[in-house]
Design an enzyme around this catalytic site. Structure first.
Site: not given
Ligand code: 13P
Length: 260
Positions: A9-11, A177, A223, A244-245
């Site tokens: 998820n690149w947000k 999540e 994370s 995410g990150g």
């Molecule tokens: P992180 O991996 O940055 O904690 O984000 C998780 C997330 O929200 C994936 O949708």
């Protein structure tokens, strides 16, 4: 058998050049993995990329007919079409060739006021147009501290998903999540993840039967990174991750893909 999945998820990150270069690097690595040039190609999970809307077609263009890699959107509107300035419908997302959509991410719930009933409408739209919903659930820190985390997750699933019929539910991926783990560097322990995933699978079994429960992929998000993915994914009810990150760096994301 249910699928192992690693989703990125690149947000709201990356410009177009960065997005293309990340996807290109990833493709090169996946090509090498598939042909046995690097690593162990016996347990490659399905990979799903969730770029921002505006890059979806550009990323899809990089992977024509690519086996095992899908592209999705991070959100969709709950109506087919109409006067909803700035919005994008499930119908549009499907029409450009994307196959998945994230629904109910905690950032949508908390920052954009998306409530359970609205999310249920979005799930309906996604399924109507042939998209696979990746439905997110998860508790906030005080809810866990108060011991309410199971109830919170059960509630989110009941309202968002459990009105679906069996065939529809069979097309959904669930992502657990915990909000306190998202972007914080505080990962759920493998035991915490397993405990909640087993609970979710039991809920699925109670509601839809054991066969559906066993075939539904349950992803962990929060994370998750190249260092902790293998231990998380080794838990019996953790079928992969929503990242995410760590999905923004090809090396890290690729290591996560190799963590099964
Ligand atoms: P992180 O991996 O940055 O904690 O984000 C998780 C997330 O929200 C994936 O949708």
């Amino acid at each position: 058998m249910r699928k192992n999945i690693v989703a990125g998820n690149w947000k709201m990150n990356l410009n177009l050049e960065e997005a293309k270069s990340l996807a290109g690097e990833l493709k090169a690595k996946l090509d090498q993995l598939k042909t046995g040039l690097v690593g162990d190609n016996r347990s490659i999970p399905e990979v799903i990329l969730f770029p921002p809307y505006v890059y979806v077609t550009r990323i899809l263009d990089l992977f024509p007919n690519y086996q095992g890699l899908s592209v999705g959107a991070q959100n969709c509107h709950h109506e087919d079409h109409g006067a909803f300035t700035g919005e994008v419908s499930a119908h549009m997302i499907r029409s450009v060739g994307a196959t998945h959509v994230i629904i109910g991410h905690s950032e949508r719930r908390s920052q954009f006021g998306e409530v359970d009933l609205l999310l249920a409408e979005k799930v309906k739209q996604a399924l109507k147009h042939g998209l696979t919903p990746v439905f997110c659930c998860g508790e906030m820190l005080p809810e866990r501290e108060n011991g309410n985390h199971f109830q919170v997750v059960a509630d989110q699933l009941q309202k968002g998903l459990f009105w679906l019929d069996k065939a529809q539910l069979g097309r959904v991926v669930v992502a657990y999540e915990p909000v306190w783990a998202i972007g914080t560097g505080v990962t759920a322990t493998p035991a915490q993840a397993q405990e909640m995933h087993a609970y979710i699978r039991q809920l699925l079994s109670d509601t839809y039967g054991e066969a559906i429960a066993q075939q539904t992929s349950l992803l962990y998000g929060g994370s998750c990174n190249a260092k902790n993915a293998a231990e998380l994914f080794s838990q019996p009810d953790v079928d992969g991750g929503l990242i995410g990150g760590a999905s923004l760096k090809a090396d890290d994301f690729f290591r996560i893909i190799q963590s099964f």
